[in-house]
Design an enzyme around this catalytic site. Structure first.
Site, mmCIF file in Angstrom:
data_model
loop_
_atom_site.group_PDB
_atom_site.id
_atom_site.type_symbol
_atom_site.label_atom_id
_atom_site.label_comp_id
_atom_site.label_asym_id
_atom_site.label_seq_id
_atom_site.Cartn_x
_atom_site.Cartn_y
_atom_site.Cartn_z
ATOM 1 C CE1 TYR A 118 -3.246 2.899 0.742
ATOM 2 C CE2 TYR A 118 -2.684 2.745 3.079
ATOM 3 C CZ TYR A 118 -3.355 3.375 2.044
ATOM 4 O OH TYR A 118 -4.132 4.467 2.318
ATOM 5 C CG PHE A 140 7.695 0.654 2.403
ATOM 6 C CD1 PHE A 140 7.023 1.626 3.121
ATOM 7 C CD2 PHE A 140 8.359 1.027 1.244
ATOM 8 C CE1 PHE A 140 7.019 2.944 2.700
ATOM 9 C CE2 PHE A 140 8.365 2.339 0.808
ATOM 10 C CZ PHE A 140 7.691 3.300 1.533
ATOM 11 C CB SER A 173 4.086 2.446 13.502
ATOM 12 O OG SER A 173 2.797 2.598 14.026
ATOM 13 C CB ALA A 174 1.795 6.883 15.628
ATOM 14 C CE1 TYR A 177 3.414 -3.473 12.189
ATOM 15 C CE2 TYR A 177 2.193 -1.961 13.620
ATOM 16 C CZ TYR A 177 2.902 -2.209 12.454
ATOM 17 O OH TYR A 177 3.129 -1.191 11.570
ATOM 18 C CE LYS A 209 6.493 -1.476 11.553
ATOM 19 N NZ LYS A 209 7.245 -1.582 10.312
ATOM 20 C CE1 TYR A 217 6.213 6.010 7.077
ATOM 21 C CE2 TYR A 217 5.086 3.908 6.901
ATOM 22 C CZ TYR A 217 6.120 4.741 6.539
ATOM 23 O OH TYR A 217 7.033 4.292 5.634
ATOM 24 C CG PHE A 218 0.620 9.965 13.408
ATOM 25 C CD1 PHE A 218 1.993 10.176 13.287
ATOM 26 C CD2 PHE A 218 0.074 10.048 14.664
ATOM 27 C CE1 PHE A 218 2.795 10.487 14.396
ATOM 28 C CE2 PHE A 218 0.851 10.370 15.781
ATOM 29 C CZ PHE A 218 2.210 10.579 15.641
ATOM 30 C CG ASN A 219 -4.222 6.137 12.240
ATOM 31 O OD1 ASN A 219 -3.380 6.508 13.053
ATOM 32 N ND2 ASN A 219 -5.115 5.222 12.536
HETATM 33 P P1 NAD Z 1 1.537 -3.650 3.051
HETATM 34 O O1 NAD Z 1 1.282 -4.981 3.685
HETATM 35 O O2 NAD Z 1 0.563 -3.151 2.048
HETATM 36 O O3 NAD Z 1 2.997 -3.613 2.407
HETATM 37 C C1 NAD Z 1 4.052 -4.405 2.875
HETATM 38 C C2 NAD Z 1 4.648 -5.117 1.672
HETATM 39 O O4 NAD Z 1 5.746 -5.920 2.124
HETATM 40 C C3 NAD Z 1 3.666 -6.061 0.993
HETATM 41 O O5 NAD Z 1 3.710 -5.816 -0.401
HETATM 42 C C4 NAD Z 1 4.172 -7.464 1.322
HETATM 43 O O6 NAD Z 1 3.924 -8.367 0.264
HETATM 44 C C5 NAD Z 1 5.661 -7.209 1.537
HETATM 45 N N1 NAD Z 1 6.311 -8.119 2.498
HETATM 46 C C6 NAD Z 1 5.884 -8.489 3.733
HETATM 47 N N2 NAD Z 1 6.792 -9.298 4.322
HETATM 48 C C7 NAD Z 1 7.828 -9.406 3.450
HETATM 49 C C8 NAD Z 1 9.055 -10.096 3.475
HETATM 50 N N3 NAD Z 1 9.408 -10.849 4.530
HETATM 51 N N4 NAD Z 1 9.895 -9.989 2.410
HETATM 52 C C9 NAD Z 1 9.549 -9.244 1.327
HETATM 53 N N5 NAD Z 1 8.385 -8.578 1.246
HETATM 54 C C10 NAD Z 1 7.534 -8.648 2.293
HETATM 55 O O7 NAD Z 1 1.697 -2.600 4.253
HETATM 56 P P2 NAD Z 1 1.774 -1.020 4.205
HETATM 57 O O8 NAD Z 1 0.523 -0.492 4.816
HETATM 58 O O9 NAD Z 1 2.185 -0.555 2.867
HETATM 59 O O10 NAD Z 1 2.929 -0.781 5.259
HETATM 60 C C11 NAD Z 1 4.279 -0.632 4.871
HETATM 61 C C12 NAD Z 1 5.139 -0.501 6.114
HETATM 62 O O11 NAD Z 1 4.679 0.606 6.875
HETATM 63 C C13 NAD Z 1 5.089 -1.701 7.032
HETATM 64 O O12 NAD Z 1 6.360 -1.910 7.597
HETATM 65 C C14 NAD Z 1 4.113 -1.277 8.112
HETATM 66 O O13 NAD Z 1 4.360 -1.928 9.335
HETATM 67 C C15 NAD Z 1 4.407 0.210 8.210
HETATM 68 N N6 NAD Z 1 3.293 0.999 8.735
HETATM 69 C C16 NAD Z 1 2.070 0.904 8.150
HETATM 70 C C17 NAD Z 1 0.995 1.632 8.669
HETATM 71 C C18 NAD Z 1 -0.375 1.520 8.061
HETATM 72 O O14 NAD Z 1 -1.337 1.905 8.718
HETATM 73 N N7 NAD Z 1 -0.544 1.035 6.843
HETATM 74 C C19 NAD Z 1 1.191 2.459 9.780
HETATM 75 C C20 NAD Z 1 2.464 2.542 10.340
HETATM 76 C C21 NAD Z 1 3.524 1.809 9.805
HETATM 77 N N1 UDP Z 2 -12.271 1.541 14.429
HETATM 78 C C1 UDP Z 2 -13.608 1.300 14.527
HETATM 79 N N2 UDP Z 2 -14.145 0.281 13.792
HETATM 80 C C2 UDP Z 2 -13.396 -0.513 12.963
HETATM 81 C C3 UDP Z 2 -12.006 -0.236 12.866
HETATM 82 C C4 UDP Z 2 -11.484 0.793 13.621
HETATM 83 O O1 UDP Z 2 -14.322 1.972 15.272
HETATM 84 O O2 UDP Z 2 -13.930 -1.430 12.342
HETATM 85 C C5 UDP Z 2 -11.674 2.666 15.198
HETATM 86 C C6 UDP Z 2 -10.595 2.261 16.188
HETATM 87 O O3 UDP Z 2 -11.177 1.909 17.430
HETATM 88 C C7 UDP Z 2 -9.745 3.532 16.258
HETATM 89 C C8 UDP Z 2 -9.850 4.110 14.846
HETATM 90 O O4 UDP Z 2 -11.022 3.538 14.280
HETATM 91 O O5 UDP Z 2 -10.292 4.468 17.153
HETATM 92 C C9 UDP Z 2 -8.646 3.785 13.952
HETATM 93 O O6 UDP Z 2 -8.432 2.383 13.974
HETATM 94 P P1 UDP Z 2 -7.442 1.670 12.960
HETATM 95 O O7 UDP Z 2 -7.474 0.204 13.261
HETATM 96 O O8 UDP Z 2 -7.762 2.076 11.552
HETATM 97 O O9 UDP Z 2 -6.019 2.299 13.301
HETATM 98 P P2 UDP Z 2 -5.179 2.331 14.668
HETATM 99 O O10 UDP Z 2 -5.163 3.759 15.100
HETATM 100 O O11 UDP Z 2 -5.817 1.421 15.643
HETATM 101 O O12 UDP Z 2 -3.827 1.857 14.237
#
Ligand code: NAD
Ligand code: UDP
Length: 339
Positions: free
Chosen positions: A10, A79, A123-124, A148, A152, A176-178
């Site tokens: 993503y 990532f 991540s936050a 998880y 981090k 990152y936040f959300n």
């Molecule tokens: P995502 O799952 O869409 O992307 C992660 C990618 O890594 C995927 O394409 C997956 O196929 C690949 N992958 C997973 N394990 C692997 C491995 N062992 N070797 C090679 N490839 C691998 O997730 P995202 O939302 O794009 O998140 C990217 C990064 O950001 C992650 O590290 C996640 O923890 C971090 N992050 C995400 C969020 C969020 O809300 N999406 C918030 C904070 C931090």
């Molecule tokens: N949340 C919710 N219903 C859902 C998923 C999430 O009410 O089906 C709420 C959750 O309690 C939080 C906010 O939405 O207050 C963001 O949740 P998310 O899982 O997207 O991100 P988080 O901040 O937990 O990483």
């Protein structure tokens, strides 16, 4: 050349679009565990540019070495990893192996190939529960509430120790936040496997009729309407933050400076669950049935960023607002269902 691990996911896919549009060349390593190879063609369609993808795992050092031998890698954006909070309590060993061990392997290969520039997806969640909001990077970190989050936190600590041992590294930890929203083209976005854990994919799937209703987890939090408050950031803004982080690393390298920096990537504004639902309904003119459900274990009242440091030092400023986030998420969901 920038190596992007997890680049077809993503956030990675949106970041690659921004990197290619800003003149960076990229090569991707992704094991496709949470995405599919057709994302590559979608990125190509958006940017008109091609790039190489290695399908494989960050745990595979031999493959990583091969990537470094075959390409002149200047920096890595890392990532790749598993990211489902709930799942991490069910299969913690997989999370520690993928995220922590995978990162160690990557760092060993980087070091062996004398590549010491890294942007890491933190991540936050590493802040844990905090009394003072907005969150500054300097806030003392509290214990994350799940495996998880702990992966981090551990990786952040590993990177801090690495930098202490050799301050010629250039490392940027992005908290990152959300992230929500999708590319304006509707071609790439978040495609969760199975039932979504996160709010926005649950909303879009409810609006399109895949889910019956949204459960709003708790309305008795200490927030303006009782529902949880978070700092939602458009994924394209977040992606731009990575380009700015790389630009900073390049600047520091030119001045022969090593650095370890930490930046929040958020908007600085907190919205509640009901703010999101109501904005989504209004801007997309579609209903999102919901019920108030019990609190979800581990959730906190409120979490939003102080984005000042990223603004001052990287020039990072969010350009997209909540309406854009809701519109683009919906556009992506509709496209998914049509194709
Ligand atoms: P995502 O799952 O869409 O992307 C992660 C990618 O890594 C995927 O394409 C997956 O196929 C690949 N992958 C997973 N394990 C692997 C491995 N062992 N070797 C090679 N490839 C691998 O997730 P995202 O939302 O794009 O998140 C990217 C990064 O950001 C992650 O590290 C996640 O923890 C971090 N992050 C995400 C969020 C969020 O809300 N999406 C918030 C904070 C931090
Ligand atoms: N949340 C919710 N219903 C859902 C998923 C999430 O009410 O089906 C709420 C959750 O309690 C939080 C906010 O939405 O207050 C963001 O949740 P998310 O899982 O997207 O991100 P988080 O901040 O937990 O990483």
């Amino acid at each position: 050349m920038i190596l992007v691990t997890g680049g077809l996911g993503y956030i990675g896919s949106h970041t690659i679009v921004e990197l290619l549009n800003n003149g960076y060349d990229v090569v991707v390593l992704d094991n496709l565990s949470n995405t599919s190879i057709d994302v590559k063609d979608k990125i190509k369609k958006i940017t008109g540019k091609d790039f190489k993808v290695y399908i494989g795992d960050i745990l595979d050092k031999e493959l990583e070495n091969k990537i470094f031998k075959e390409n002149k890698i200047d920096a890595v954006i890392h990532f790749a990893g598993l990211k489902a909070v709930g799942e991490s309590s069910v299969i913690p060993l997989e999370y520690y192996k993928n995220n922590v061990e995978g990162t160690l392997h990557l760092l060993e290969v980087m070091k062996a190939n004398n590549c010491k520039s890294l942007v890491f997806s933190s991540s936050a969640t590493v802040y844990g529960a905090q009394d003072i909001q907005p969150l500054k990077e300097s806030a003392p970190l509290q214990d994350p509430t799940n495996p998880y989050g702990r992966t981090k936190r551990m990786i952040e600590d590993i990177l801090k120790d690495l930098y202490k041992s050799d301050n010629s590294w250039n490392i940027i930890l992005l908290r990152y936040f959300n992230p929500i929203g999708a590319h304006q083209s509707g071609l790439i976005g978040e495609k969760p496997n199975g039932i979504p854990n996160n709010l926005m994919p649950y909303i879009t799937q409810t609006a399109i009729g895949v889910r019956d209703h949204l459960n709003v987890f708790g309305n008795d939090y200490k927030t303006h309407d009782g529902t949880g408050v978070r700092d939602y950031i458009h994924v394209v803004d977040l992606a731009r933050g990575h380009v700015l982080a790389l630009n900073k690393i390049n600047k520091d390298k030119k001045e022969s400076k090593g650095n370890l920096d930490i930046y929040n990537l958020g908007t600085g504004v907190g919205y509640s669950v009901l703010d999101i639902v109501n904005t989504f309904k209004k801007v997309n003119n579609i209903d999102v049935p919901y019920v108030i459900a019990p609190r979800r274990a581990g959730d906190i009242d409120c979490c939003y960023a102080d984005p000042t440091k990223a603004y001052k030092e990287l020039g990072f400023k969010c350009e997209k607002n909540l309406s854009d986030m809701c519109k683009d998420s919906w556009n992506f969901q509709k496209n998914l269902n049509e194709n």
